[in-house]
Design an enzyme around this catalytic site. Structure first.
Site, short mmCIF file in Angstrom:
data_model
loop_
_atom_site.label_atom_id
_atom_site.label_comp_id
_atom_site.label_asym_id
_atom_site.label_seq_id
_atom_site.Cartn_x
_atom_site.Cartn_y
_atom_site.Cartn_z
N ILE A 25 33.29 38.56 55.82
CA ILE A 25 33.21 40.04 56.69
C ILE A 25 31.08 40.83 56.93
CG2 ILE A 25 33.26 42.66 55.95
CD1 ILE A 25 35.59 41.99 54.67
N ASP A 70 19.63 37.42 43.56
CA ASP A 70 20.63 37.80 43.44
C ASP A 70 20.69 39.45 43.40
OD1 ASP A 70 22.96 38.08 41.62
OD2 ASP A 70 22.31 35.83 40.70
N SER A 147 34.15 48.10 50.12
CA SER A 147 34.87 47.84 49.19
C SER A 147 36.22 47.70 49.14
CB SER A 147 35.40 49.82 49.12
OG SER A 147 36.02 50.15 47.74
N LYS A 165 36.00 47.54 42.63
CA LYS A 165 35.19 48.11 43.60
C LYS A 165 36.01 49.83 43.49
CE LYS A 165 34.82 45.23 46.65
NZ LYS A 165 33.92 44.86 47.47
N ILE A 194 41.60 40.55 55.52
CA ILE A 194 41.08 39.81 56.89
C ILE A 194 41.06 38.37 56.84
CG2 ILE A 194 39.12 39.28 58.17
CD1 ILE A 194 39.75 42.53 57.02
C1 HXC Z 1 38.81 32.52 35.91
C2 HXC Z 1 36.91 32.95 36.34
C3 HXC Z 1 37.01 32.06 37.23
C4 HXC Z 1 38.20 31.75 37.65
C5 HXC Z 1 34.44 31.47 36.73
N1 HXC Z 1 34.84 33.13 35.92
N2 HXC Z 1 35.99 31.89 38.06
N3 HXC Z 1 37.49 32.97 34.84
N4 HXC Z 1 39.42 31.82 37.12
N5 HXC Z 1 38.23 31.06 39.09
C6 HXC Z 1 34.82 33.51 34.74
C7 HXC Z 1 33.81 31.75 34.35
O1 HXC Z 1 34.53 31.24 33.23
C8 HXC Z 1 33.15 32.53 33.61
O2 HXC Z 1 32.98 33.17 32.21
C9 HXC Z 1 32.08 33.86 34.27
O3 HXC Z 1 33.70 33.86 34.94
C10 HXC Z 1 31.04 33.60 35.09
O4 HXC Z 1 31.06 32.51 35.74
P1 HXC Z 1 29.97 31.97 36.27
O5 HXC Z 1 30.52 30.71 37.44
O6 HXC Z 1 29.13 31.08 35.67
O7 HXC Z 1 29.20 32.91 37.22
P2 HXC Z 1 28.88 32.87 38.77
O8 HXC Z 1 27.99 31.41 38.99
O9 HXC Z 1 27.71 34.41 38.67
O10 HXC Z 1 30.29 33.04 39.87
C11 HXC Z 1 30.94 33.64 39.38
C12 HXC Z 1 31.52 34.12 40.93
C13 HXC Z 1 32.36 33.01 42.01
C14 HXC Z 1 30.58 34.89 41.74
C15 HXC Z 1 32.56 34.87 40.73
O11 HXC Z 1 33.27 32.52 41.50
C16 HXC Z 1 32.17 33.37 43.37
O12 HXC Z 1 30.89 32.94 43.32
N6 HXC Z 1 33.15 33.10 43.99
C17 HXC Z 1 32.94 33.37 45.34
C18 HXC Z 1 32.11 34.35 45.88
C19 HXC Z 1 33.67 34.68 46.85
O13 HXC Z 1 34.40 34.42 47.42
N7 HXC Z 1 33.34 36.32 47.63
C20 HXC Z 1 33.88 37.23 48.35
C21 HXC Z 1 34.35 37.44 47.26
S1 HXC Z 1 35.85 38.51 48.54
P3 HXC Z 1 33.35 32.57 30.43
O14 HXC Z 1 33.68 33.82 29.64
O15 HXC Z 1 33.11 31.34 30.81
O16 HXC Z 1 31.75 32.48 30.58
C22 HXC Z 1 36.30 40.28 47.51
C23 HXC Z 1 37.63 40.90 48.00
C24 HXC Z 1 38.39 41.66 47.78
O17 HXC Z 1 35.82 40.20 46.88
C25 HXC Z 1 39.67 42.09 48.15
C26 HXC Z 1 40.42 40.81 48.67
C27 HXC Z 1 41.49 41.52 49.34
#
Ligand code: HXC
Length: 263
Positions: A25, A70, A147, A165, A194
């Site tokens: 987005i 970051d 949000s 959010k 989206i």
């Molecule tokens: C459970 C999870 C997890 C999963 C990460 N964690 N992924 N727990 N299920 N799938 C936990 C890990 O186990 C760890 O906890 C902690 O989160 C940190 O994880 P890291 O991988 O070390 O952190 P990091 O490298 O900083 O990245 C975390 C993240 C990543 C940002 C969440 O997974 C990521 O990049 N996600 C994709 C980003 C994305 O898709 N952005 C768009 C968002 S859409 P522990 O306890 O094990 O240490 C959005 C829209 C919302 O926001 C509305 C939707 C309709």
């Protein structure tokens, strides 16, 4: 080429600082702001996404610059602001789009998993707003937070993102009140599902998609452009008196979410 709804130089002379600006987005928002004349700094953790996104804008005749930072790290954000200022001058528009998310039941979510999403979405948004204050005060600029609608109802598997959010919404209203007197407008867009985003790819399993679409009053998922056009409007002078608004852009999805019509 998307439809041109606004006058071509709507954002000429402005500098936008867009987090999460490489993809999804906010990538679309960055491209659209640039297409209306804004110089755009694209900010996120992964330089490879950012450089490709910057090239796309440049190839279309716009001005863009990629800077890796970051949002969880205030010093990195400060540095990104300094680099942007050196390249493009004072910052007028800040878009907070950096977000992390995944599906996870509350009963299985680790404290660090919860905290990580809060750190990126909520604290990251604060870090960026805080670092932008002096520039925005000087330029009478605006903040646009991205949000969601998850937090309006109880959304399973999304306790972390919903809490984050909800915090972003609070921050939006608070800054609108505190910083309005400096002519800084703070607003948010709450996108619904989206279709052409990583978020929906990760969060909406294929077998749920048709059911979801049936429940959206306008009969389709959104596209990135639906959000980007709203962003252009909110960041322009056409929205000069809009401050503290959270604009839901979801085709009516969340209002209909508990309805059985269309089942
Ligand atoms: C459970 C999870 C997890 C999963 C990460 N964690 N992924 N727990 N299920 N799938 C936990 C890990 O186990 C760890 O906890 C902690 O989160 C940190 O994880 P890291 O991988 O070390 O952190 P990091 O490298 O900083 O990245 C975390 C993240 C990543 C940002 C969440 O997974 C990521 O990049 N996600 C994709 C980003 C994305 O898709 N952005 C768009 C968002 S859409 P522990 O306890 O094990 O240490 C959005 C829209 C919302 O926001 C509305 C939707 C309709």
């Amino acid at each position: 080429m998307t439809t041109r709804y606004f006058s071509e130089n709507l954002l000429a002379g402005r500098t936008a600082f867009v987090t999460g600006g490489g993809t999804g987005i906010t990538g679309g928002i960055a491209r659209e702001l640039a297409s209306y004349g804004a110089r755009v700094a694209l900010v996120s953790r992964r330089m490879e996404n950012l450089e490709a996104a910057a090239r796309l804008i440049q190839d279309a005749g716009g001005e863009a610059f990629a800077v890796a930072a970051d949002v969880r790290d205030a010093a990195q954000i400060e540095n990104a602001f300094n680099l942007t200022r050196e390249k493009f001058g004072d910052i007028n528009i800040v878009v907070n789009g950096a977000a992390g998310n995944f599906l996870c039941p509350a009963s299985e979510l680790s404290p660090n998993g919860f905290g990580t999403v809060i750190d990126i979405d909520l604290k990251g948004t604060f870090n960026v707003c805080r670092a932008a204050f002096d520039d925005l005060k000087k330029s009478g600029g605006c903040i646009l937070n991205i949000s969601a609608t998850l937090q309006y109802l109880g959304t399973p598997l999304q306790i972390h993102a919903s809490a984050a959010k909800a915090g972003v919404d609070a921050l939006t209203k608070n800054l609108a009140v505190e910083w309005g007197r400096f002519q800084i407008r703070t607003n948010a867009i709450a996108p619904g599902p989206i279709g052409d985003t990583e978020g929906v790819k990760r969060l909406v399993p294929e077998h749920v998609k048709d059911k979801l679409i049936k429940r959206i009053p306008v009969g389709r998922m959104g596209v990135i452009d639906d959000i980007a056009q709203t962003a252009v409007f909110l960041c322009s002078d056409a929205a000069a008196y809009i401050n503290g608004a959270i604009i839901v852009v979801d085709g009516g999805q969340w209002l209909a979410a508990s309805s059985l019509v269309g089942e």
